[in-house]
Design an enzyme around this catalytic site. Structure first.
Site, PDB file in Angstrom:
ATOM      1  N   PRO A   2     -29.144   1.665 -10.590  1.00  0.00           N
ATOM      2  CA  PRO A   2     -28.422   0.628 -11.329  1.00  0.00           C
ATOM      3  C   PRO A   2     -28.608   0.779 -12.833  1.00  0.00           C
ATOM      4  CG  PRO A   2     -29.620  -0.313  -9.484  1.00  0.00           C
ATOM      5  CD  PRO A   2     -30.061   1.110  -9.596  1.00  0.00           C
ATOM      6  N   GLU A   3     -27.525   0.571 -13.561  1.00  0.00           N
ATOM      7  CA  GLU A   3     -27.575   0.651 -15.014  1.00  0.00           C
ATOM      8  C   GLU A   3     -27.386  -0.741 -15.602  1.00  0.00           C
ATOM      9  OE1 GLU A   3     -25.149   3.895 -16.486  1.00  0.00           O
ATOM     10  OE2 GLU A   3     -25.575   5.096 -14.719  1.00  0.00           O
ATOM     11  N   LYS A  61     -32.814  -1.801 -18.421  1.00  0.00           N
ATOM     12  CA  LYS A  61     -32.777  -1.901 -16.964  1.00  0.00           C
ATOM     13  C   LYS A  61     -33.929  -2.726 -16.390  1.00  0.00           C
ATOM     14  CE  LYS A  61     -30.745   2.721 -16.953  1.00  0.00           C
ATOM     15  NZ  LYS A  61     -30.879   4.106 -16.485  1.00  0.00           N
ATOM     16  N   ARG A 274     -29.143  16.305 -12.915  1.00  0.00           N
ATOM     17  CA  ARG A 274     -28.102  15.335 -12.582  1.00  0.00           C
ATOM     18  C   ARG A 274     -26.769  16.061 -12.672  1.00  0.00           C
ATOM     19  NH1 ARG A 274     -30.002  10.079 -16.195  1.00  0.00           N
ATOM     20  NH2 ARG A 274     -32.213  10.611 -16.285  1.00  0.00           N
TER      21      ARG A 274
END
Length: 292
Positions: A2-3, A61, A274
């Site tokens: 989650p960002e 975050k 990534r």
């Protein structure tokens, strides 16, 4: 992971359902969920029991709620990690398979449950910055403010970005420079700005840096309006609902699909363990790196 928009959705849920309530009981069902508590699960529960949770706060975050009722200067801090969920549930609802921590309240109403399949996230009770009205935990005081924070300094960010000797996507993910921007929204902001992820920050003009910041802010605001981005069932708000911004992504996750601007197929490149998604026509490879 989650960002910022996803974490902000959760923060708003905590503000609505949990803030102002007094903790009656704490159950730690998996010690890894409170591994950041130096004295362990029993200390975590003891420090929370009897306290009243304050207004929900966020820095990038990280989420936290200042504590009142058993002394001052501490906050309950949480990080969702890869799969963490903070859910507000009626006590009659059966326990989730990966329930790790349960907070019950003196009013007998809905519980706060921390659910985490992969146990990369966690909760802790930490000392807050002295004199800080928001109760910011000391451990995250070094993290920069995020673009949705009204106290974010646009001019200072632009100057610091251009002064860095790095590449633009690395800078966007540097939480000491700007917080809350992760892989998804970095790719989206770069696509909107027509900037390649490997563009050296020193080559950005002030207007380009300002446009990049504006686009990062706009894309996260748009995501926030529809509950964030959910690619699977692991990210949900406090009521267990998914976000819908994945339908509106322009770059991230769209490999081989046509660029919405020029029609060229979106590419995916391996980047720092990534992936980076970009349009090879709209976001051209920096000249000095084109041969690499």
């Amino acid at each position: 992971m989650p960002e910022l928009p996803e974490v902000e959705v959760v923060r708003r849920g905590l503000a609505n359902w949990v803030a102002g309530r007094t903790v009656a009981d704490v159950q730690v069902l998996h010690p890894r969920a409170v591994r950041r508590q130096p004295a362990g699960a029993a200390d975590f529960a003891a420090r929370l029991t009897g306290t009243t949770l304050g207004a929900a706060q966020r820095r990038g975050k990280y989420l936290w709620l200042p504590l009142a009722g058993t002394g001052t200067g501490f906050s309950l801090i949480g990080h969702l990690g890869m799969s963490g969920q903070l859910l507000v549930q009626d006590p009659s609802v059966p326990d989730e398979t990966h329930l790790r921590v349960r907070l019950c309240f003196t009013d007998g109403g809905r519980e706060l449950r921390f659910v985490d399949q992969r146990t990369f996230g966690g909760l802790a009770v930490e000392e807050a910055e002295e004199g800080d009205p928001e109760g910011t935990p000391v451990s995250i005081a070094h993290i920069a403010r995020d673009p949705l924070d009204p106290r974010f300094d646009d001019d200072a960010f632009t100057a610091a970005l251009r002064a860095r000797r790095t590449t633009v996507k690395r800078a966007l993910l540097d939480q000491t420079l700007i917080s809350g921007v992760g892989n998804i929204y970095a790719d989206e902001a770069l696509w909107r700005s027509k900037l390649h992820y490997d563009r050296p920050t020193a080559t950005l003009t002030r207007p380009q840096a300002a446009v990049l910041l504006a686009n990062a802010r706009d894309v996260m605001t748009a995501a926030l309006a529809v509950g964030g981005t959910s690619f699977d069932s692991l990210y949900v708000n406090v009521n267990g609902e998914s976000g819908y911004f994945s339908r509106d992504l322009d770059a991230y996750g769209r490999e081989h699909e046509p660029c919405r601007r020029c029609g060229t197929a979106i590419r995916r490149a391996a980047w720092m363990n990534r992936s980076s998604y970009y349009c090879p026509r709209c976001q051209r490879v920096p000249r000095e790196r084109s041969g690499g």
